[in-house]
Design an enzyme around this catalytic site. Structure first.
Site, PDB file in Angstrom:
ATOM      1  CE  LYS A  77      23.121  40.687  78.269  1.00 12.34           C
ATOM      2  NZ  LYS A  77      21.980  40.481  77.343  1.00 12.34           N
ATOM      3  CB  SER A 152      23.008  42.777  74.264  1.00 17.12           C
ATOM      4  OG  SER A 152      22.093  42.041  75.067  1.00 17.12           O
ATOM      5  CB  SER A 176      20.224  39.863  73.725  1.00 20.03           C
ATOM      6  OG  SER A 176      20.203  41.133  73.135  1.00 20.03           O
TER       7      SER A 176
END
Lengths: 483, 96
Positions: A77, A152, A176
């Site tokens: 990420k 997210s 997330s």
């Protein structure tokens, strides 16, 4: 096909020299090249560096020292620092930022012989639940490309679901990792707060953030957690414990386990298709010998509110560092304050500004006691209530998300509705406990995530239970129709 | 509980965000919507409850007071929009 293998299977074939590290990398890079234009998972792919990593990994294999994930490509990420690879947090304020160091989880992954494939898309600074707040691109759900992947960690979830990467790292502040895993039909695991170092994770809500794996199987999640966890002196909130062990992952039994079903996590907001799948999973697990009891954890009702005070308050303080002086673009202005105000106005997107504003307000003179302090007290109450449940039960079961993947654009103008979707995942961050989401079936063709929560520090036990659940559920590892 | 436009402007100043009038108006609406929810926790009895921020409370986390390796200067400066002579260049802080 190489890209369909789980990380554990791929690593075995690499260790036995059936597949080379370069071949494993080629297969994934080819697939990214072919399909990522459609899915939009990656913000950066550094082929040259990846081949260097693959070469080091092959050297480990050739020495006969391959571990359980050596040679396996890993997506990261883009709020996790990678030495030499642009890290933007999907924000314009970090455009062009090349970290001069690796996050501890990246250092550990490389040391285990993993190959960094690229950086994945997210909601700007991890603030969001659809990945639509990215300043750079839209990520699409591999089950239906007109729908959001969740967020997210949407890029990490979508790339693992679409088999562009065998596994990925994400971060979880209020859900997330687990929510996008749920919406993309994969496994997402948030370890106990403090078991995975946050050093090199761009801070959002420091008392809530935790790094963890997104994978297609529980075994892969356990293996990646094992590689990336453990005490780190660079993170003062890191717990002095050995890494999360996967040694006994497959040695558990579901028979006789006691599970709690908090009625607050089965509220009316749970969509009927989701509810039906969760209920049928409960039936399957009952047949496996799990005893279920409905319980009440009243403070769950205050979770979202408490979260939306604590997380923005911590974010407003953490994001003060982005001023255009040491990194990121700098705007023109008159004098220091004006330069900083303009840099931040032009660099941050709307949702980030909104959260900085609410956090600044909640921490400002006269409001601190009523908001932040009170929220931390409610959080303590919540933790006490959960601790009581864990004293009697082995785990808690609930839906991960009240809805399946929603249409892109459907909720983008309704930030409050998006925030209210987090009520099932937030408690794990409030109480610091481990949580995992795994697929339990489809509702109208879209995956439904089942969430399991465990007592703090019982990460190994939770993973063992999740493995048993995965083996029992017929649809746990089904894949989307992809090219 | 609600926030006025002037308060929004004041908070923006504290947060170092230069906002235009359209953003100020829209943020006022969003903040007020959230503040409505904040009222939910005002009635909870939290007397005698110590605030918590960590699942496993850690105390006295010390590190050795020892010199370790640090980032080389050129690497530390590499990401800055403006640097000169081994230093970050900052805008004027004290006005004439």
């Amino acid at each position: 096909m190489i890209t369909q293998l789980s990380a554990a299977e791929l690593a075995k074939k690499i260790a036995s020299k059936e597949i080379s590290c370069a071949e494993a990398l080629d297969a994934h890079l080819d697939r990214i090249e072919k399909l990522d234009e459609q899915y939009g998972c990656f913000l950066a792919v550094d082929r040259e560096r990846a081949y260097e990593d693959a070469k080091s990994a092959q050297a480990i294999v050739d020495r006969g020292e391959a571990g359980p994930l050596t040679g396996v490509p890993l997506a990261v990420k883009d709020n996790i620092s990678t030495d030499g690879i642009e890290t933007t947090c999907a924000s314009k304020i970090l455009k062009g930022y090349i970290p001069p160091f690796d996050a501890t989880v990246v250092t550990k992954s490389k040391a285990a012989g993993m190959v960094i494939l690229g950086k994945t898309n997210l909601d700007e600074f991890a603030m969001g639940t659809s990945t639509e707040n990215s300043a750079y691109k839209i990520t699409r759900n591999p089950w239906d490309t007109t729908r959001a992947p969740g967020g997210s960690s949407g890029g990490s979830a979508a790339c693992v679901s679409a088999e562009l990467a065998p596994l990925a790292l994400g971060s979880d502040t209020g859900g997330s990792i687990r929510q996008p895993a749920s919406l993309c039909g994969i496994v997402g695991f948030k370890p106990t707060y403090g078991r995975c170092s946050r050093y090199g994770l761009v801070a959002f809500g420091s008392s809530l953030d935790q790094i963890g794996p997104l994978t297609r199987t529980v075994e892969d999640a356990a293996l990646l957690a094992e590689v990336t966890s453990g005490h780190d002196p660079m993170d003062s909130t890191s717990i002095e414990m050995a890494p999360i062990s996967s040694a006994n992952l497959k040695n558990g039994s579901l028979k006789g386990l006691k599970a709690a079903l908090p009625k607050e996590l089965f509220a009316d907001a749970i969509n009927s298709g989701v509810r039906a799948q969760i209920e049928s999973a409960i039936e399957v697990l009952k047949n496996e010998g799990v005893e279920f009891t409905e319980v009440s954890i009243p403070s769950i009702e205050y979770g979202v509110t408490t979260y939306y005070i604590i997380a923005p308050a911590e974010a407003s303080s953490n994001l003060a560092r982005f001023d255009g002086i040491r990194y990121g673009p700098r705007s023109e202005g008159k004098g220091h304050i004006n330069v900083v105000e303009r840099t931040r106005a032009e660099g941050f997107g709307h949702e980030v500004k909104a959260r900085i504003m609410i956090g600044t307000y909640a921490l400002s003179a006269g409001y601190y006691d009523a908001f932040y302090l009170r929220a931390q007290q409610v959080r303590a109450l919540m933790k006490q209530e959960f601790d009581k449940v864990y004293a009697e039960y082995d785990f808690i079961l609930s839906p991960t998300s009240p809805v399946t993947a929603f249409k892109l654009g459907e909720l983008v103008d309704d930030p409050l509705a998006l925030k209210l979707l987090d009520f099932c995942t937030i408690p794990a961050n409030m109480g610091g406990m481990p949580g995992i989401s795994l697929n339990c079936g489809l509702a109208e063709g879209l995956p439904v995530g089942l969430q399991l929560l465990g007592a703090p520090l019982q990460d190994e036990k939770l993973l063992q239970i999740a493995y048993g659940v995965e083996q029992s559920l017929p649809n746990a590892t089904q894949r989307p129709q992809i090219p | 509980m609600s926030i006025s436009l002037d308060e929004v402007r004041h908070v923006a100043k504290l947060a170092r965000l230069e906002l235009d009038e359209t953003e100020i108006l829209s943020l006022q609406g969003e903040l007020n919507a959230l503040l409505g929810h904040f009222a939910d926790i005002q009635g909870i009895d939290v007397s005698g409850v110590a605030p918590t921020s960590h699942a496993v409370s850690l105390q006295n986390v010390w590190s050795e007071d020892a010199v370790g390796p640090c980032l080389p200067r050129e690497k530390a400066l590499k990401n800055s929009a403006m640097s000169k002579a081994g230093l970050f260049v900052v805008p004027q802080i004290i006005e004439d």
